[in-house]
Scaffold this active site. Structure first.
Site, short mmCIF file in Angstrom:
data_model
loop_
_atom_site.label_atom_id
_atom_site.label_comp_id
_atom_site.label_asym_id
_atom_site.label_seq_id
_atom_site.Cartn_x
_atom_site.Cartn_y
_atom_site.Cartn_z
N ARG A 87 0.83 -1.22 0.00
CA ARG A 87 0.00 0.00 0.00
C ARG A 87 0.86 1.27 0.00
O ARG A 87 0.36 2.35 -0.25
CB ARG A 87 -0.95 -0.01 1.20
CG ARG A 87 -2.15 -0.91 0.93
CD ARG A 87 -2.87 -1.27 2.19
NE ARG A 87 -3.60 -0.17 2.78
CZ ARG A 87 -4.23 -0.27 3.95
NH1 ARG A 87 -4.19 -1.41 4.63
NH2 ARG A 87 -4.89 0.75 4.43
N HIS B 291 -1.65 -4.44 -4.68
CA HIS B 291 -2.56 -3.33 -4.37
C HIS B 291 -2.75 -2.46 -5.62
O HIS B 291 -3.85 -2.00 -5.91
CB HIS B 291 -2.00 -2.52 -3.21
CG HIS B 291 -2.83 -1.35 -2.85
ND1 HIS B 291 -4.15 -1.47 -2.48
CD2 HIS B 291 -2.56 -0.03 -2.82
CE1 HIS B 291 -4.64 -0.27 -2.24
NE2 HIS B 291 -3.70 0.62 -2.46
N ASP C 136 -13.74 1.27 -3.59
CA ASP C 136 -13.21 2.57 -4.02
C ASP C 136 -12.90 2.51 -5.51
O ASP C 136 -12.84 1.43 -6.10
CB ASP C 136 -11.97 2.99 -3.21
CG ASP C 136 -10.90 1.93 -3.19
OD1 ASP C 136 -10.68 1.29 -4.23
OD2 ASP C 136 -10.29 1.73 -2.12
N LYS D 43 -14.51 6.06 -0.88
CA LYS D 43 -14.35 6.12 0.58
C LYS D 43 -13.28 7.13 0.96
O LYS D 43 -12.45 7.51 0.14
CB LYS D 43 -13.97 4.74 1.11
CG LYS D 43 -12.56 4.34 0.76
CD LYS D 43 -12.17 2.99 1.31
CE LYS D 43 -10.69 2.76 1.06
NZ LYS D 43 -10.25 1.40 1.02
N ARG E 181 -10.46 7.69 4.11
CA ARG E 181 -9.88 7.19 5.36
C ARG E 181 -9.49 8.40 6.20
O ARG E 181 -8.90 9.35 5.68
CB ARG E 181 -8.65 6.33 5.04
CG ARG E 181 -8.11 5.55 6.22
CD ARG E 181 -6.93 4.70 5.80
NE ARG E 181 -7.32 3.58 4.95
CZ ARG E 181 -7.78 2.42 5.38
NH1 ARG E 181 -7.93 2.21 6.67
NH2 ARG E 181 -8.10 1.47 4.54
N GLY F 40 -11.54 -1.82 8.59
CA GLY F 40 -12.27 -0.54 8.56
C GLY F 40 -13.05 -0.33 7.26
O GLY F 40 -14.21 0.10 7.29
N THR F 41 -12.43 -0.64 6.15
CA THR F 41 -13.10 -0.46 4.85
C THR F 41 -14.34 -1.34 4.76
O THR F 41 -15.41 -0.88 4.33
CB THR F 41 -12.12 -0.83 3.70
OG1 THR F 41 -10.98 0.02 3.81
CG2 THR F 41 -12.77 -0.69 2.34
C1 R5P Z 1 -7.14 0.05 -0.03
O1 R5P Z 1 -7.31 0.83 -0.94
C2 R5P Z 1 -7.34 -1.41 -0.16
O2 R5P Z 1 -7.94 -1.77 -1.36
C3 R5P Z 1 -8.16 -1.95 0.98
O3 R5P Z 1 -9.42 -1.35 0.94
C4 R5P Z 1 -7.50 -1.62 2.28
O4 R5P Z 1 -6.20 -2.09 2.27
C5 R5P Z 1 -8.25 -2.23 3.43
O5 R5P Z 1 -7.68 -1.79 4.63
P1 R5P Z 1 -8.55 -1.79 5.98
O6 R5P Z 1 -9.05 -3.19 6.14
O7 R5P Z 1 -7.56 -1.39 7.04
O8 R5P Z 1 -9.62 -0.77 5.81
#
Ligand code: R5P
Length: 314
Positions: free
Chosen positions: A97, A131, A170, A193, A195, A227-228
């Site tokens: 990421r 990613h 996203d 989304k 963050r 979280g996502t």
């Molecule tokens: C981010 O853009 C990725 O596609 C995932 O949405 C992200 O890595 C998920 O992270 P978390 O579970 O901490 O929200």
């Protein structure tokens, strides 16, 4: 011509690598990996690899830096032991990421990892569902970017859902979600989304698509804090989704993610074994698909000089 084909694994990936070797019909190579009292790691390859085509498997999971260092040491040891070709197989790419400079004065660690692997002596790299595909451009050596999408398609098709809809959390993930949606013949919905800083709290800021009365399948590259997924599930409920499934290649599940996700009331959370977890200990909502046959197939094709691109399509 190579003297032989050999597969080694660093410690974090022994179980997946053993399954890969079972598919390949060959034993896992012997290596000693230990730590001295001064915290320095020691690696010794316990069999000859001279003139061999060597694959060394290591995934990214905690302790991430330790595991990465172990892989680099193994590659260095293999190179100094005169392996003819070394392929680093990273089911889950470390620091994936961290692939852009989106805040002031930060590193692009995924690029640094590419440089480290190359400097250590890797001749090629195999990885799954990065990613962002652009990470491939951080390498000047060949990289085979595999995908688990086909495995997810088969799994979801076996459920015979009456009106599935695929959901991208996203815009960045929409391209892959489209391919998955095509694979199972379903329409697509897209969220956007936000963050909050570098935190685990995610808010959905936009939603396009129709999920009312349908089985929504969230399609992601990874679940880290969860979280996502928590944010996306809340949004899907508000839009009237009847059932919710989650598919993500890399189940990192850090901090309290297992606990957090066990309580959101989705039908299933399906990941691969690219990140090791004790399958027996997982709550029943968590399902795991093995990538061992996919990796074994890729290793076979690379060794035989056959096309790997068949594995990218579905
Ligand atoms: C981010 O853009 C990725 O596609 C995932 O949405 C992200 O890595 C998920 O992270 P978390 O579970 O901490 O929200």
């Amino acid at each position: 011509m190579f003297a032989s084909r050999k597969v080694f694994a660093a410690k974090a990936t022994t179980s997946l690598a053993s399954a890969v070797c079972e598919h390949l019909g060959q034993p896992l190579g012997h290596a000693d990996i230990m730590k001295f009292k001064n915290d320095n790691k020691f690696v010794q390859i316990k069999e000859s690899v001279r003139a061999s085509d060597v694959f060394v498997i290591q995934t990214s999971c905690p302790p991430v830096d330790d595991n990465l260092m172990e892989l680099l040491l193994m590659i260095d040891a293999l190179r100094r032991a005169s392996a003819e070709r070394i392929t680093a197989v990273l089911p889950y790419y470390p620091y994936a990421r961290s692939d852009k400079k989106d805040q002031p004065r930060i590193p692009i660690t995924a690029r640094l990892v590419a440089d480290l692997l190359t400097t250590a002596g890797a001749d090629r790299v195999v990885t799954i569902d990065l990613h962002s595909a652009q990470i491939g451009g951080f390498f000047s050596i060949p990289l085979d970017h595999l995908t688990a999408t086909k495995l997810f398609c088969k799994y979801i098709e076996s459920k015979h859902l009456s009106s599935p809809v695929v959901v991208a959390c996203d815009a960045g993930g929409a391209k892959n979600a489209v391919k998955f949606a095509r694979g199972i013949g379903a329409p697509l919905a897209i969220m956007e989304k936000e963050r909050l800083g570098n935190s685990d709290t995610v808010e959905v800021t936009a939603f396009i698509g129709d999920v009312r009365g349908r089985q929504a399948i969230i399609f992601e590259d990874e679940i880290s804090s969860g979280g996502t997924i928590v944010g996306a599930v809340k949004e899907l409920r508000q839009h009237g989704a009847q059932e919710i499934y989650v598919c993500a290649t890399h189940g990192v599940f850090c901090a309290d993610a297992f606990d957090r996700l066990s309580r959101i009331g989705v039908e299933e959370i399906i990941t691969t074994d690219s990140v090791p977890h004790d399958r027996e200990a997982l709550p029943s909502v968590f399902k795991q698909i093995s990538i061992a046959p996919l990796l074994a197939d890729a290793i076979c094709r690379i060794h035989n000089g056959d096309s790997v691109s068949d594995l990218f399509h579905y």
